[in-house]
Write a protein that holds these residues in place. Structure first.
Motif, PDB file in Angstrom:
ATOM      1  N   ASN A  50       0.918  -1.217   0.084  1.00  0.00           N
ATOM      2  CA  ASN A  50       0.192  -0.189   0.088  1.00  0.00           C
ATOM      3  C   ASN A  50       0.810   1.351   0.060  1.00  0.00           C
ATOM      4  OD1 ASN A  50       0.865   0.096   2.481  1.00  0.00           O
ATOM      5  ND2 ASN A  50      -1.233   0.188   3.631  1.00  0.00           N
ATOM      6  N   ALA A  51       0.216   2.236  -0.235  1.00  0.00           N
ATOM      7  CA  ALA A  51       0.963   3.660  -0.288  1.00  0.00           C
ATOM      8  C   ALA A  51       0.874   4.299   1.138  1.00  0.00           C
ATOM      9  CB  ALA A  51       0.171   4.554  -1.341  1.00  0.00           C
ATOM     10  N   LEU A  52       2.307   4.886   1.389  1.00  0.00           N
ATOM     11  CA  LEU A  52       2.238   5.565   2.629  1.00  0.00           C
ATOM     12  C   LEU A  52       2.421   7.041   2.182  1.00  0.00           C
ATOM     13  CD1 LEU A  52       5.020   3.629   4.133  1.00  0.00           C
ATOM     14  CD2 LEU A  52       2.593   3.233   4.653  1.00  0.00           C
ATOM     15  N   ARG A  53       1.562   7.862   2.770  1.00  0.00           N
ATOM     16  CA  ARG A  53       1.372   9.229   2.159  1.00  0.00           C
ATOM     17  C   ARG A  53       1.312  10.398   3.207  1.00  0.00           C
ATOM     18  NH1 ARG A  53      -4.028   9.351   0.433  1.00  0.00           N
ATOM     19  NH2 ARG A  53      -3.735  11.507   0.642  1.00  0.00           N
ATOM     20  N   ILE A  54       1.856  11.439   2.944  1.00  0.00           N
ATOM     21  CA  ILE A  54       1.924  12.572   3.767  1.00  0.00           C
ATOM     22  C   ILE A  54       1.345  13.693   2.855  1.00  0.00           C
ATOM     23  CG2 ILE A  54       3.357  14.441   5.046  1.00  0.00           C
ATOM     24  CD1 ILE A  54       5.220  12.049   5.658  1.00  0.00           C
ATOM     25  N   ASP A  55       0.481  14.274   3.020  1.00  0.00           N
ATOM     26  CA  ASP A  55      -0.186  15.566   2.238  1.00  0.00           C
ATOM     27  C   ASP A  55      -0.210  16.845   3.393  1.00  0.00           C
ATOM     28  OD1 ASP A  55      -0.576  13.737   0.457  1.00  0.00           O
ATOM     29  OD2 ASP A  55      -2.806  13.339   0.899  1.00  0.00           O
ATOM     30  N   LEU A  56       0.517  17.717   2.918  1.00  0.00           N
ATOM     31  CA  LEU A  56       0.476  18.977   3.980  1.00  0.00           C
ATOM     32  C   LEU A  56       0.261  20.101   3.000  1.00  0.00           C
ATOM     33  CD1 LEU A  56       3.603  18.084   6.194  1.00  0.00           C
ATOM     34  CD2 LEU A  56       1.068  17.818   6.751  1.00  0.00           C
ATOM     35  N   TRP A  57      -0.192  21.193   3.644  1.00  0.00           N
ATOM     36  CA  TRP A  57      -0.278  22.491   3.218  1.00  0.00           C
ATOM     37  C   TRP A  57      -0.320  23.507   4.162  1.00  0.00           C
ATOM     38  CZ3 TRP A  57      -3.998  18.712   2.315  1.00  0.00           C
ATOM     39  CH2 TRP A  57      -5.213  18.914   3.146  1.00  0.00           C
ATOM     40  N   THR A  58       0.194  24.665   3.724  1.00  0.00           N
ATOM     41  CA  THR A  58      -0.080  25.518   4.906  1.00  0.00           C
ATOM     42  C   THR A  58      -1.303  26.405   5.033  1.00  0.00           C
ATOM     43  OG1 THR A  58       0.670  27.441   3.159  1.00  0.00           O
ATOM     44  CG2 THR A  58       2.597  26.465   4.458  1.00  0.00           C
ATOM     45  N   LYS A  59      -1.567  27.074   6.016  1.00  0.00           N
ATOM     46  CA  LYS A  59      -2.977  27.703   6.134  1.00  0.00           C
ATOM     47  C   LYS A  59      -3.375  28.732   5.136  1.00  0.00           C
ATOM     48  CE  LYS A  59      -1.633  29.170  10.602  1.00  0.00           C
ATOM     49  NZ  LYS A  59      -2.025  29.241  12.150  1.00  0.00           N
ATOM     50  N   ASP A  60      -2.221  29.315   4.666  1.00  0.00           N
ATOM     51  CA  ASP A  60      -2.241  30.361   3.797  1.00  0.00           C
ATOM     52  C   ASP A  60      -2.189  30.054   2.335  1.00  0.00           C
ATOM     53  OD1 ASP A  60       0.546  29.974   3.719  1.00  0.00           O
ATOM     54  OD2 ASP A  60       0.948  32.250   3.940  1.00  0.00           O
ATOM     55  N   MET A  61      -2.378  28.608   2.002  1.00  0.00           N
ATOM     56  CA  MET A  61      -2.485  28.135   0.551  1.00  0.00           C
ATOM     57  C   MET A  61      -3.710  28.630   0.235  1.00  0.00           C
ATOM     58  SD  MET A  61      -0.959  26.246  -1.744  1.00  0.00           S
ATOM     59  CE  MET A  61      -1.267  25.055  -3.347  1.00  0.00           C
ATOM     60  N   PRO A  62      -3.746  29.457  -1.174  1.00  0.00           N
ATOM     61  CA  PRO A  62      -5.174  29.617  -1.717  1.00  0.00           C
ATOM     62  C   PRO A  62      -5.605  28.517  -2.394  1.00  0.00           C
ATOM     63  CG  PRO A  62      -3.083  31.186  -2.234  1.00  0.00           C
ATOM     64  CD  PRO A  62      -2.485  29.978  -1.681  1.00  0.00           C
ATOM     65  N   LEU A  63      -6.789  28.657  -2.149  1.00  0.00           N
ATOM     66  CA  LEU A  63      -7.723  27.545  -2.808  1.00  0.00           C
ATOM     67  C   LEU A  63      -7.484  27.536  -4.362  1.00  0.00           C
ATOM     68  CD1 LEU A  63      -9.777  25.120  -2.586  1.00  0.00           C
ATOM     69  CD2 LEU A  63     -11.543  26.951  -2.792  1.00  0.00           C
TER      70      LEU A  63
END
Length: 116
Positions: A50-63
């Protein structure tokens, strides 16, 4: 054997939400940490299949940038799969379907203008 290293640094607020993400690489021309607003990291666990994933984004990442990031990631995943699959004709057919979906996603998310 040669080694390369990629380093990610995540600064978190009190609620563990990313404030800043930077990355640097031993292989890059730029020797300083570069800022980014979002990242997807996927690793394959061959033991559990299976895939191990880390998805992160900063709180100021524009939609609007997040929509574009998803679109670009889907596209490049198709490119990577084609390179991995070699000349498998089924892979080429399926990637055509993925490209169609990418176009649909881009239109619905207004990442690109609809073609008339």
């Amino acid at each position: 054997m040669r080694k390369a290293e990629i380093k990610l640094t995540i600064e978190l607020d009190d609620a563990n939400i990313p404030e800043n993400i930077t990355w640097e690489s031993t292989e890059g021309e730029n020797k300083e940490a570069l800022p980014t607003k979002a990242m997807f990291l996927a690793l394959w666990d061959h033991h559990y299949k299976n895939a191990l994933r880390i998805d992160l984004w900063t709180k100021d990442m524009p939609l609007d940038e997040m929509k574009r990031f998803f679109y670009e990631t889907l596209h490049t995943m198709g490119d990577s799969f084609l390179r991995a699959a070699g000349s498998d004709p089924l892979a080429e057919a399926v990637i055509g379907d993925l490209r169609d979906y990418c176009a649909h996603f881009a239109e619905k998310m207004e990442v690109v203008q609809a073609q008339k």
